[in-house]
Design an enzyme around this catalytic site. Structure first.
Site, short mmCIF file in Angstrom:
data_model
loop_
_atom_site.label_atom_id
_atom_site.label_comp_id
_atom_site.label_asym_id
_atom_site.label_seq_id
_atom_site.Cartn_x
_atom_site.Cartn_y
_atom_site.Cartn_z
N LEU A 198 11.70 -20.06 -4.59
CA LEU A 198 10.58 -19.26 -4.06
C LEU A 198 9.35 -19.32 -4.97
O LEU A 198 9.48 -19.22 -6.20
CB LEU A 198 11.03 -17.80 -3.95
CG LEU A 198 9.95 -16.78 -3.57
CD1 LEU A 198 9.66 -16.82 -2.08
CD2 LEU A 198 10.36 -15.37 -3.98
N GLU B 187 1.39 -13.71 12.17
CA GLU B 187 1.93 -12.52 12.81
C GLU B 187 1.73 -11.36 11.86
O GLU B 187 1.87 -11.51 10.64
CB GLU B 187 3.44 -12.68 13.08
CG GLU B 187 3.78 -13.71 14.13
CD GLU B 187 3.35 -13.30 15.53
OE1 GLU B 187 3.17 -12.08 15.78
OE2 GLU B 187 3.18 -14.19 16.37
N SER C 144 -6.93 -5.59 -5.92
CA SER C 144 -8.08 -6.19 -5.24
C SER C 144 -9.32 -6.08 -6.12
O SER C 144 -9.34 -5.28 -7.07
CB SER C 144 -8.33 -5.48 -3.90
OG SER C 144 -9.02 -4.27 -4.12
N TRP D 181 -11.15 -1.93 -9.07
CA TRP D 181 -11.77 -1.56 -10.36
C TRP D 181 -12.46 -0.21 -10.27
O TRP D 181 -12.72 0.41 -11.30
CB TRP D 181 -12.78 -2.63 -10.80
CG TRP D 181 -12.16 -3.96 -11.09
CD1 TRP D 181 -12.25 -5.07 -10.30
CD2 TRP D 181 -11.37 -4.34 -12.22
NE1 TRP D 181 -11.56 -6.11 -10.87
CE2 TRP D 181 -11.01 -5.68 -12.05
CE3 TRP D 181 -10.93 -3.65 -13.36
CZ2 TRP D 181 -10.23 -6.37 -12.97
CZ3 TRP D 181 -10.15 -4.34 -14.28
CH2 TRP D 181 -9.82 -5.68 -14.08
N ASP E 81 0.82 -1.21 0.00
CA ASP E 81 0.00 0.00 0.00
C ASP E 81 0.86 1.27 0.00
O ASP E 81 1.98 1.25 0.50
CB ASP E 81 -0.91 -0.04 1.24
CG ASP E 81 -2.10 0.87 1.12
OD1 ASP E 81 -2.34 1.41 0.02
OD2 ASP E 81 -2.80 1.06 2.13
N HIS F 214 2.84 3.52 -8.90
CA HIS F 214 2.67 2.09 -9.21
C HIS F 214 3.91 1.54 -9.90
O HIS F 214 4.34 0.41 -9.65
CB HIS F 214 1.43 1.88 -10.08
CG HIS F 214 0.16 2.28 -9.40
ND1 HIS F 214 -0.13 1.91 -8.10
CD2 HIS F 214 -0.89 3.04 -9.81
CE1 HIS F 214 -1.30 2.41 -7.76
NE2 HIS F 214 -1.78 3.11 -8.77
N ASN G 25 1.35 3.49 -2.83
CA ASN G 25 1.97 3.88 -4.11
C ASN G 25 1.43 5.23 -4.60
O ASN G 25 2.21 6.09 -5.03
CB ASN G 25 1.72 2.80 -5.16
CG ASN G 25 2.27 1.46 -4.70
OD1 ASN G 25 3.47 1.26 -4.69
ND2 ASN G 25 1.40 0.57 -4.26
N GLY G 26 0.10 5.42 -4.49
CA GLY G 26 -0.52 6.68 -4.89
C GLY G 26 -0.02 7.83 -4.02
O GLY G 26 0.28 8.92 -4.52
N ARG G 27 0.06 7.57 -2.71
CA ARG G 27 0.49 8.61 -1.78
C ARG G 27 1.95 9.00 -2.03
O ARG G 27 2.33 10.16 -1.91
CB ARG G 27 0.32 8.12 -0.33
CG ARG G 27 -0.10 9.24 0.60
CD ARG G 27 -0.36 8.77 2.00
NE ARG G 27 -1.26 7.63 2.07
CZ ARG G 27 -1.37 6.84 3.13
NH1 ARG G 27 -0.63 7.07 4.20
NH2 ARG G 27 -2.22 5.84 3.13
N TRP G 28 2.76 8.01 -2.36
CA TRP G 28 4.17 8.26 -2.67
C TRP G 28 4.29 9.22 -3.85
O TRP G 28 5.08 10.17 -3.83
CB TRP G 28 4.85 6.93 -2.99
CG TRP G 28 6.31 7.02 -3.32
CD1 TRP G 28 7.35 6.90 -2.44
CD2 TRP G 28 6.89 7.24 -4.62
NE1 TRP G 28 8.55 7.03 -3.11
CE2 TRP G 28 8.30 7.24 -4.46
CE3 TRP G 28 6.38 7.42 -5.91
CZ2 TRP G 28 9.18 7.41 -5.53
CZ3 TRP G 28 7.25 7.61 -6.97
CH2 TRP G 28 8.64 7.60 -6.76
N ARG H 5 2.02 -5.03 6.04
CA ARG H 5 1.27 -4.00 5.30
C ARG H 5 2.01 -2.67 5.42
O ARG H 5 2.33 -2.24 6.54
CB ARG H 5 -0.16 -3.85 5.82
CG ARG H 5 -0.92 -2.79 5.02
CD ARG H 5 -2.40 -2.71 5.27
NE ARG H 5 -3.00 -1.80 4.28
CZ ARG H 5 -4.27 -1.82 3.92
NH1 ARG H 5 -5.09 -2.69 4.45
NH2 ARG H 5 -4.73 -0.96 3.03
C1 V07 Z 1 1.42 -4.11 -9.74
C2 V07 Z 1 3.15 -2.67 -8.63
C3 V07 Z 1 3.37 -3.04 -7.19
C4 V07 Z 1 2.60 -2.16 -6.25
C5 V07 Z 1 1.14 -2.46 -6.19
C6 V07 Z 1 0.25 -2.04 -7.34
C7 V07 Z 1 0.86 -1.90 -8.70
C8 V07 Z 1 3.97 -6.42 -10.33
C9 V07 Z 1 2.90 -7.11 -10.86
C10 V07 Z 1 2.87 -8.44 -11.44
C11 V07 Z 1 1.72 -9.21 -11.42
C12 V07 Z 1 1.69 -10.49 -11.96
C13 V07 Z 1 2.85 -11.02 -12.49
C14 V07 Z 1 3.99 -10.28 -12.53
C15 V07 Z 1 4.02 -8.99 -12.00
C16 V07 Z 1 1.82 -6.24 -10.68
C17 V07 Z 1 -0.31 -5.45 -10.73
C18 V07 Z 1 0.09 -4.29 -10.10
C19 V07 Z 1 -1.73 -5.63 -11.10
F1 V07 Z 1 2.83 -12.26 -12.99
N1 V07 Z 1 3.60 -5.25 -9.86
N2 V07 Z 1 2.28 -5.12 -10.06
N3 V07 Z 1 0.54 -6.43 -11.01
N4 V07 Z 1 1.81 -2.94 -9.08
#
Ligand code: V07
Length: 258
Positions: free
Chosen positions: A149, A225, A83, A87, A38, A55, A40-43, A206
């Protein structure tokens, strides 16, 4: 602080990232870490940048966090990327976010493969743009035999829907004689969730100062935890990740001592 040769001397309590990692590896590491990324927008707002810049910066942190998690021997890392509520955001922002999986994988998939990382996704696939889903499914396929991982993206994920769908499927299986009421227990219920191949997270992180779960893994986090930080996701770095794990390890030691 200088020594007798006039050279810079490292203070006794400062340790490099490498030292810290080695120290942390001596104690039990959480096997499954989940993160709500959480802030990213505020940053971006703090820097008078568009939200999408936050983002994009957040995406780079995903890479660093993944590499460190892999290095530490964490078995699974679940990241809340989008989430079912997201949308509601402006259309252009959603469109941009839905391009991030392709950009991320276009740049980092070779590195993930080199490092033996397995990519997975949990969430409702049907509403995702086909270009997004295609990129992710390709990465899942290409990494399915990796043994390091497991990098699990929660994307278009919502926990209450997930639980309701599990209940509906259980009712169906019960009607069809596949499952008996007497057989249903917590373990069997878990197997109906999207996280069926994962053990429950040991640690939830978080960022950005919000102290709530926001419909994230409500069933799975029952015994985890929690570690919250004011740090915004794009500013989250290795030091903070290690701090969260240190706190986890201290809590485990205290728990074990009783
Ligand atoms: C997203 C960047 C991280 C901050 C939170 C929101 C924006 C990596 C992925 C991703 C997802 C699936 C995958 C590989 C990479 C991603 C979304 C948003 C929707 F297989 N960052 N990131 N997907 N953000």
């Amino acid at each position: 602080m200088f020594n007798k040769f006039g050279l810079w001397k490292k203070p006794a309590n400062s340790s490099t990232l490498r030292d810290k990692i080695e120290e942390i590896k001596k104690s039990p590491i959480p096997e499954h870490v989940a993160i709500i990324m959480d802030g990213n927008g505020r940053w971006a707002k703090k820097r008078a940048l568009p939200r999408i810049a936050g983002h994009h910066e957040g995406m780079k942190v995903v890479r660093k966090t993944t590499m460190l998690a892999n290095n530490l021997g964490i078995k699974a890392l679940t990241l809340y990327a989008f989430s079912t509520e997201n949308w509601k955001r402006p259309k252009n922002e959603v469109e941009y976010i839905m391009k991030l999986p392709e950009e991320f994988l276009g740049t980092f998939l070779p590195e993930l493969i080199e490092n033996n990382v397995q990519v997975k996704m949990m969430g409702y696939k049907d509403q995702l743009p086909s270009h997004t889903l295609y990129a992710i499914e390709r990465a899942v396929e290409e990494t399915k035999n990796n043994t390091g991982l497991v990098l699990n993206f929660a994307l278009n994920y919502g926990s209450r829907s997930e639980i309701l769908d599990a209940v509906k499927q259980i009712i169906n299986d019960s009607k069809n004689g596949i499952l008996m009421e007497t057989e249903l227990n917590e373990q069997v219920f878990s197997s109906y969730l999207m996280s069926s191949n994962f053990q429950d997270p040991d640690l939830l992180i978080r960022t950005s100062g919000e102290i709530r779960l926001s419909n994230f893994m409500l069933w799975q986090l029952a015994y985890s935890e929690f570690w919250f930080t004011e740090v915004l996701w794009p500013d989250f770095n290795e030091e903070y990740f290690l701090e969260a794990i240190e706190v986890y390890q201290k809590r485990q030691r205290r728990f074990g001592g009783i």
